[in-house]
Design an enzyme around this catalytic site. Sequence first.
Site, PDB file in Angstrom:
ATOM      1  NE  ARG A  78      18.694  -1.794  11.148  1.00 41.98           N
ATOM      2  CZ  ARG A  78      17.445  -2.119  10.853  1.00 41.98           C
ATOM      3  NH1 ARG A  78      16.748  -1.336  10.036  1.00 41.98           N
ATOM      4  NH2 ARG A  78      16.879  -3.192  11.365  1.00 41.98           N
ATOM      5  CB  SER A 151       6.733   5.484 -11.129  1.00 38.74           C
ATOM      6  OG  SER A 151       5.887   6.010 -12.143  1.00 38.74           O
ATOM      7  CB  CYS A 152       6.370   0.608 -13.048  1.00 35.70           C
ATOM      8  SG  CYS A 152       5.097   0.743 -11.760  1.00 35.70           S
ATOM      9  CB  THR A 153       2.612   4.388 -13.573  1.00 33.26           C
ATOM     10  OG1 THR A 153       2.207   3.295 -12.735  1.00 33.26           O
ATOM     11  CG2 THR A 153       1.394   4.937 -14.293  1.00 33.26           C
ATOM     12  CB  THR A 182       2.857  -2.564  -4.857  1.00 33.52           C
ATOM     13  OG1 THR A 182       2.414  -1.439  -4.076  1.00 33.52           O
ATOM     14  CG2 THR A 182       2.557  -2.324  -6.331  1.00 33.52           C
ATOM     15  NE  ARG A 233      -1.222   0.941  -6.684  1.00 33.23           N
ATOM     16  CZ  ARG A 233      -0.173   0.835  -5.868  1.00 33.23           C
ATOM     17  NH1 ARG A 233      -0.089  -0.174  -5.003  1.00 33.23           N
ATOM     18  NH2 ARG A 233       0.795   1.729  -5.916  1.00 33.23           N
ATOM     19  CG  ASN A 315       3.242  -3.814 -11.949  1.00 32.51           C
ATOM     20  OD1 ASN A 315       2.310  -4.352 -12.555  1.00 32.51           O
ATOM     21  ND2 ASN A 315       3.580  -4.160 -10.721  1.00 32.51           N
TER      22      ASN A 315
END
Length: 335
Positions: A78, A151-153, A182, A233, A315
Amino acid sequence: MAVKVGINGFGRIGRNVFRAALNNPEVEVVAVNDLTDANMLAHLLQYDSVHGKLDAEVSVDGNNLVVNGKTIEVSAERDPAKLSWGKQGVEIVVESTGFFTKRADAAKHLEAGAKKVIISAPANEEDITIVMGVNEDKYDAANHDVISNASCTTNCLAPFAKVLNDKFGIKRGMMTTVHSYTNDQQILDLPHKDYRRARAAAENIIPTSTGAAKAVSLVLPELKGKLNGGAMRVPTPNVSLVDLVAELNQEVTAEEVNAALKEAAEGDLKGILGYSEEPLVSGDYNGNKNSSTIDALSTMVMEGSMVKVISWYDNESGYSNRVVDLAAYIAKKGL
């Protein structure tokens, strides 16, 4: 020699980064950290509901993955600072858990022996945000240890926004991403900090926020304060699009806009920006490796200077390929 990469978080992006790395001889994944056991990781790597069965031999040896005969060490720690990246020879860590997006948290991978960290998301207080094809030349090995791949966008929007701004000048613009659901959404109605994302992802069109437009200024400072937008979305598992409406500094025609975008797609931005004049739909772009593919049939101009441009992006796959490209680029420029 391939740069050795460790992946922290073997979810949608982590596994797609692994898949992309298999096809890039400059990048080798040698270790994975995830809180799930190796048998489950192997199963999810080999069988994917969106991208299909992986074209590779996948098995488990003890607690480790074996892919095409190569052993990938698996851990379930973790605390990133307690990982064994140094002992494992990991040079670059892809931080794809979604949890360690602050620089101080991501930098724990450096304590564990990695030389650089790529955060597969927008970050806070990162050393630099890079969008391949837009500002990778700003990378400085001496000063940039924790890097955000945005980000993908933003990876979809920034390349063609750069073309429009360089060629015609952008005065202002509003974008909407029509984005597949997502893991940040709920399959059925359940509590979420965003009341709309609390609603069933596969049953609704869900208006929500995105920082992608404003984040473009991190890689294109000349557009700071000029772009904003939101997200819808939608009930599809993968592939999204960006719809940008912008006022330009000069009058243009749709043909001139498309010509500039096509020239860039076939030139400096080849492999980053695609260009299509075919009447395609989202499913046709599943598995597409570009960051962004212009839908030329949708380009519109009104009153000379207001332009509408639509661009598609996978994406998951497109973004993950840029993460791998960035790792290879960093290795070339210096760790």
